[in-house]
Design a protein around this motif. Structure first.
Motif, short mmCIF file in Angstrom:
data_model
loop_
_atom_site.label_atom_id
_atom_site.label_comp_id
_atom_site.label_asym_id
_atom_site.label_seq_id
_atom_site.Cartn_x
_atom_site.Cartn_y
_atom_site.Cartn_z
N TRP A 250 4.21 -20.87 -2.08
CA TRP A 250 4.74 -20.18 -3.26
C TRP A 250 4.60 -18.66 -3.10
CZ3 TRP A 250 7.57 -23.73 -4.91
CH2 TRP A 250 7.13 -25.05 -5.07
N THR A 251 4.84 -18.19 -1.89
CA THR A 251 4.78 -16.75 -1.61
C THR A 251 6.07 -16.12 -2.10
OG1 THR A 251 3.55 -17.32 0.41
CG2 THR A 251 4.26 -15.03 0.14
N SER A 252 6.05 -15.56 -3.29
CA SER A 252 7.26 -14.99 -3.89
C SER A 252 7.79 -13.83 -3.05
CB SER A 252 6.97 -14.49 -5.31
OG SER A 252 6.47 -15.53 -6.11
N GLY A 253 9.07 -13.93 -2.66
CA GLY A 253 9.70 -12.87 -1.90
C GLY A 253 9.13 -12.65 -0.52
N GLY A 254 8.42 -13.63 0.02
CA GLY A 254 7.78 -13.47 1.31
C GLY A 254 8.74 -13.18 2.45
N GLN A 255 9.97 -13.74 2.37
CA GLN A 255 10.92 -13.54 3.45
C GLN A 255 11.51 -12.14 3.47
OE1 GLN A 255 11.38 -15.16 0.56
NE2 GLN A 255 13.39 -16.15 0.47
N TRP A 256 11.28 -11.37 2.39
CA TRP A 256 11.83 -10.02 2.32
C TRP A 256 10.74 -8.95 2.33
CZ3 TRP A 256 13.53 -13.09 -2.22
CH2 TRP A 256 14.64 -13.88 -1.91
N ALA A 257 9.49 -9.38 2.23
CA ALA A 257 8.39 -8.42 2.05
C ALA A 257 8.02 -7.71 3.35
CB ALA A 257 7.17 -9.13 1.47
N ASP A 258 7.50 -6.50 3.18
CA ASP A 258 6.97 -5.73 4.30
C ASP A 258 5.49 -5.99 4.50
OD1 ASP A 258 9.43 -4.05 4.72
OD2 ASP A 258 8.93 -3.40 2.69
N VAL B 277 12.57 -11.17 -6.96
CA VAL B 277 12.43 -12.60 -6.70
C VAL B 277 13.71 -13.23 -6.16
CG1 VAL B 277 10.57 -12.94 -8.34
CG2 VAL B 277 12.93 -13.15 -9.11
N GLU B 278 14.84 -12.56 -6.38
CA GLU B 278 16.11 -13.14 -5.94
C GLU B 278 16.55 -12.63 -4.57
OE1 GLU B 278 18.82 -12.25 -9.07
OE2 GLU B 278 18.17 -13.93 -10.32
N GLY B 279 15.87 -11.60 -4.07
CA GLY B 279 16.21 -11.12 -2.75
C GLY B 279 16.62 -9.67 -2.76
N PRO B 280 16.69 -9.06 -1.58
CA PRO B 280 17.04 -7.65 -1.50
C PRO B 280 18.46 -7.39 -1.98
CG PRO B 280 17.05 -8.68 0.68
CD PRO B 280 16.50 -9.69 -0.26
N THR C 111 9.62 2.06 -1.69
CA THR C 111 10.09 1.96 -0.31
C THR C 111 9.43 0.83 0.48
OG1 THR C 111 8.45 3.63 0.36
CG2 THR C 111 10.67 4.41 -0.21
N VAL C 112 8.41 0.20 -0.09
CA VAL C 112 7.71 -0.91 0.58
C VAL C 112 7.63 -2.09 -0.37
CG1 VAL C 112 5.53 -1.70 1.58
CG2 VAL C 112 6.37 0.60 2.09
N ARG C 113 8.00 -3.27 0.11
CA ARG C 113 7.93 -4.49 -0.70
C ARG C 113 6.67 -5.27 -0.35
NH1 ARG C 113 13.35 -6.42 -2.53
NH2 ARG C 113 12.38 -8.46 -2.65
N TRP C 114 5.99 -5.75 -1.39
CA TRP C 114 4.76 -6.52 -1.22
C TRP C 114 4.97 -7.96 -1.69
CZ3 TRP C 114 -0.01 -4.98 0.74
CH2 TRP C 114 -0.13 -3.61 1.05
N CYS C 115 4.24 -8.87 -1.08
CA CYS C 115 4.20 -10.26 -1.55
C CYS C 115 2.75 -10.67 -1.70
CB CYS C 115 4.97 -11.20 -0.62
SG CYS C 115 4.26 -11.37 1.04
#
Length: 406
Positions: A170-178, A43-46, A132-136
């Motif tokens: 409220w898309t948690s971690g959307g800016q970092w998700a794959d 939630v805090e970023g990569p 290896t893959v981030r989801w939002c």
């Protein structure tokens, strides 16, 4: 007459596994990482991993022990619940932590294992298991938060794909998700039955993400816009119109994690004992007790509630059968966990007094600054993942049997 040689009785299977786990952890967990868990990166970023962190994530991912009870054929550990508890105990013993997490593990993966096609499981689960893959999550909308079934993000059938237009918030971690798992409307004439569950690559043309800055100073949530976004029909989970059923099941997994049943939320209870902090900042009386009797009583009540809550979580886990997932009881756990977490944050601020109200600067301890941000961020705990009011409705209807007679 010669007697047959004695044969040692087979060792207890759990004891054998404990020995195996202990040996494997000794060989693969870098001592330099002891106690340096980066659990909040989801939630805090990569987080830029050190070589030791990279090696640890690769090792536990290859072993499948990041998701120990998931099936081995999809990259999981294939362990029983009892074996998974032993592994957790052995990791705690040496200060090791699980580097595999995020929404793919605590929400989407378990749901896909239940509802996904074989092809979808083989495509997505191994990458989640290796981290290896981030989801939002694409659920809430500006006009569909607590009343999620009112969502309007529309997916138009275009033959071999859907054309998605709308907005999520409220898309948690959307800016970092794959990738994003999302609920969309495929039928405007039906409310619940008109919702479908889709998977979308976040780099698809037409997807735009705008971070939302919170009062805690962080921006873990986003507004996400979809403009003529093409989503292949192969990315639909379940049948068209089955999204509400699948989406509710995913929310049960989310509430289980947020309540403390998952590793990330459980760590929110970690830290120095409140009594120890209070004695340092407030002082002690002639008998060595916290000087403020009212504060002392509230800390004791909080500690009792916390211990009872954690024991209840453990009992629920021990009683669960291997073929069962989370139930409606997660709503109770989510509400109680949210209350206890918020109470703890309030007590931490009160105990430190003026020293606990810093935002930045050399005059404040680093831990105190973190607690201030956690206190502010924690205001949302009783809202996200389904507000406390929504959980009360679930408890009333599905556990207490209080039906709505209107």
């Amino acid at each position: 007459m010669a007697t047959a040689p004695e044969i040692d009785a087979p060792a207890d299977p759990l004891a054998r596994f404990r020995s195996e786990a202990r040996d494997w952890l000794a060989a693969h967990f870098p001592p330099s990482l002891k106690g340096k868990d980066n659990a909040m990166s989801a939630v805090e970023g990569p987080h830029t991993n050190s070589p030791d962190e990279e090696a640890w994530q690769r090792a536990i991912g290859d072993k499948g022990w990041g998701v120990p009870t998931w099936p081995g054929e999809y990259g999981g550990g294939g362990l029983s619940r009892a074996e998974a508890r032993v592994l957790q105990e052995e990791m705690a013993r040496i200060g090791a932590w699980n580097p595999i997490g995020g929404m793919g593990v605590m929400m989407f993966g378990p749901t896909l294992l239940e509802y996904g096609s074989e092809a979808q499981k083989k495509e997505h689960i191994p990458a989640i298991a290796k981290g290896t893959v981030r989801w939002c999550q694409g659920y809430s909308e500006p006009g569909a938060g607590s009343d999620l079934a009112s969502l309007q993000c529309f997916a138009e059938d275009k033959g071999d794909h859907y054309l998605v237009n709308g907005q999520k918030t409220w898309t948690s971690g959307g800016q970092w998700a794959d990738k994003c798992f999302m609920l969309v409307r495929t039928d405007k004439t039906k409310k619940h039955e008109g919702i479908t569950f889709l998977l979308c690559d976040m780099d698809t043309p037409g997807v735009e993400v705008k971070p939302i800055r919170l009062i805690s100073g962080s921006s873990p949530f986003c507004e996400t816009f979809f403009t003529d976004v093409k989503v292949p029909k192969a990315n639909r989970v379940g049948e068209e119109g089955q999204g509400w059923t699948i989406g509710k099941r995913l929310l049960q997994h989310e509430r289980s994690s947020l309540s403390g049943g998952g590793s990330t939320a459980g760590r929110m209870f970690a830290g120095a004992p409140l009594g120890q902090l209070a004695k340092h900042f407030v002082g002690v009386d002639a008998e060595g007790r916290i000087a403020d009797p009212d504060l002392r009583g509230r800390i004791v009540r909080h500690d009792m509630d916390l211990r009872a809550f954690l024991l209840t979580l453990r009992r629920a886990a021990l009683e669960a059968k291997s073929n069962q997932g989370p139930s409606a009881a997660t709503s109770i756990m989510k509400n109680v966990g949210a209350r206890i977490m918020q109470e703890r944050s309030e007590l931490l601020i009160e105990i430190r007094g003026l020293a606990g109200l810093g935002w930045e600067g050399a005059g404040f301890e680093e831990e105190a600054l973190k607690d201030v941000r956690s206190w502010l961020f924690g205001k949302a705990v009783s809202i996200y993942g389904g507000s406390s009011e929504i959980q009360n409705n679930v408890i009333a209807k599905r556990i207490l049997g209080m039906l709505d007679h209107q």
